[in-house]
Design an enzyme around this catalytic site. Sequence first.
Site, PDB file in Angstrom:
ATOM      1  N   ASP A 168       0.836  -1.190   0.061  1.00 45.52           N
ATOM      2  CA  ASP A 168      -0.096  -0.037   0.054  1.00 45.52           C
ATOM      3  C   ASP A 168       1.012   1.160   0.016  1.00 45.52           C
ATOM      4  O   ASP A 168       2.191   1.170   0.524  1.00 45.52           O
ATOM      5  CB  ASP A 168      -0.724   0.022   1.106  1.00 45.52           C
TER       6      ASP A 168
HETATM    7  C1  GLC Z   1      -4.261   4.324  -0.354  1.00 45.20           C
HETATM    8  C2  GLC Z   1      -5.075   3.013  -0.266  1.00 45.20           C
HETATM    9  C3  GLC Z   1      -5.032   2.187  -1.247  1.00 45.20           C
HETATM   10  C4  GLC Z   1      -4.707   2.683  -2.522  1.00 45.20           C
HETATM   11  C5  GLC Z   1      -3.499   3.262  -2.506  1.00 45.20           C
HETATM   12  C6  GLC Z   1      -3.090   4.155  -3.993  1.00 45.20           C
HETATM   13  O1  GLC Z   1      -3.528   4.670   0.803  1.00 45.20           O
HETATM   14  O2  GLC Z   1      -4.965   2.569   1.183  1.00 45.20           O
HETATM   15  O3  GLC Z   1      -6.279   1.245  -1.216  1.00 45.20           O
HETATM   16  O4  GLC Z   1      -4.979   1.835  -3.624  1.00 45.20           O
HETATM   17  O5  GLC Z   1      -3.106   4.174  -1.440  1.00 45.20           O
HETATM   18  O6  GLC Z   1      -3.845   5.311  -3.894  1.00 45.20           O
END
Ligand code: GLC
Length: 595
Positions: free
Chosen positions: A265
Amino acid sequence: MNLTRILTMHLIGALLSAGAMAQQPVYLDASQPIEKRVEDALSRMTLEEKVKLTTAQSKFSSHGVPRLGIPELWMSDGPHGVRAEIEWNSWAYAGWTNDSCTAFPALTCLAASFNPALSYAYGKAIGAEARYRRKDVLLGPGVNIYRTPVNGRNFEYMGEDPLVVARLVVPYIKGVQENGVAACVKHFALNNQEEWRGHINVHVSDRALYEIYLPAFKAAVEEAKVWSVMGAYNQFRGEHCCHNDLLLNKILKHDWKFDGVVITDWGGAHDTRQAALNGLDIEMGSYTNGLTSEAEFGYDDYFLAKPFLKLLNEGELPVSVIDDKARRILRLIFRTAMMPGRPWGRFVNEEHSDVARRVAEEGIVLLKNDNRLLPVVPGRYRRIAVIGENASRSLTVGGGSSELKVKYEVSPLEGIRAMYGASAVVYSKGYSSGPSAYGRVIEPGEDQALLRAEAVKVAAGADIVFFIGGLNKNHHQDCEGGDRLTYNLPFDQDVLIAELLKVNKKVIVVLASGNAVAMPWVGEVPAIVQSWYLGSESGNALANVLSGRVNPSGKLPFTFPVRLEDNAAHYFGTPSYPGDSIDQYYKEDILVGYR
Ligand code: GLC
């Protein structure tokens, strides 16, 4: 020209092209088996080029191998629509004019349909939109189990039951990946709240882990053959999930034989050695909070960038560590960006709108219908009041990384006016919640008492009332980055519903939300409909159900406890939810939701 001469020229042409083919390297030869292409590409790469593959080069792309003509990987949110283009190196939107998408219903709605065939159609359509937008990885679906009704991101997920989620996530992923776009099932694992999401250390029994929290991910890997998995922000038994030996090496890659790529993430990596040894493959968004914050660290400072290369060059880590990562990433590239005969995708068309509307219609749940108040057949009532901000407010904006810039969005009010005739419908907002913003609440500037009084007057003069309320995509509502602060409906909606009932007994409550809410008025309100964030076709789908054109067939994918303390995660107090800011104990074990 005689025949001999023609044949000779064709023969020369064939030999030349065969010769050219003979020089073409295996990794570029689409007719070769993918594993041969992977090995050939790997054999041609330098150590530096292999290490480059494991990190971001921008907010939403990771390195390719320019020297060899191996393309970069382009990623985009989210689970229910392709997010608008984001700038190269900031969280700001790039302001493109060709990226307004179809907003499909949020995944709670898809879950409520209990319809695997529809889930496949959903995946196929959203994957086509991602492909058309030249994305190689779609950052979804999210399948974290609905453990508490206050989790800000439940609307993005598929409910509390591991079997329902597993049966629906498999066709969705297959549909997406048939477009030559990787799904990225997330967030692996135990990311069941937003409070302290970046570090909270979850403790849960093996039984609950395997029976409740892993099945959907296991089905995604073993049945849907998902090509990428996103590590969660939180910790599990003391290790961050983005580099967690038990979750990634032992369960995901060894037991489940996952041959794809583990992506962090955004900002989920925290240590070079752990990232190198505990199953992480691509590091994205380091030193940010995954939504808004920036950092002075550059991409070369990533944990799997220079520090990783240094450990490899000093012999602190074996080359096999980087070769496994590089093989997986190359495999992902050959499955997507370099996929033979890759489809071209399609974007915002009638077929996608039809899928969006059908998911919305099949997900809407009829919870109560005394005296057959529903369906409200067009023409039966002369004066229809529509009350509530969610009748007119966009619910595709906000909510965090899953927010969308849409080509169109039919609001419930527009759908109801189209169904019953504008002259029969009177609208009053009733309450105001203020604009959505990440991580902060912007107080509404309007006088709530005045809005309420106006709405009550409109309701008093109507034959029937559609109250369209619920939650929304503001911070501390259904929104990433924070949990709800109360189980009750916000913005004094309970007061408003009580006032409406005093002047009109025919009040139909329609809740747009991705979470359960308290219903103190459940005994007095004659009809209740659980709607969801229905996307571009919201108003059309809702009007079709309210009017009886479509029979409501949705089923709740999660429980509505009467009181928050009736929910098992809350029954055991703060160590269970939200934890003590360091550790958290899932004391309810397998007794999640209706269990
Ligand atoms: C965010 C979210 C994730 C997302 C990623 C990119 O913090 O937790 O679900 O796909 O970052 O935006």
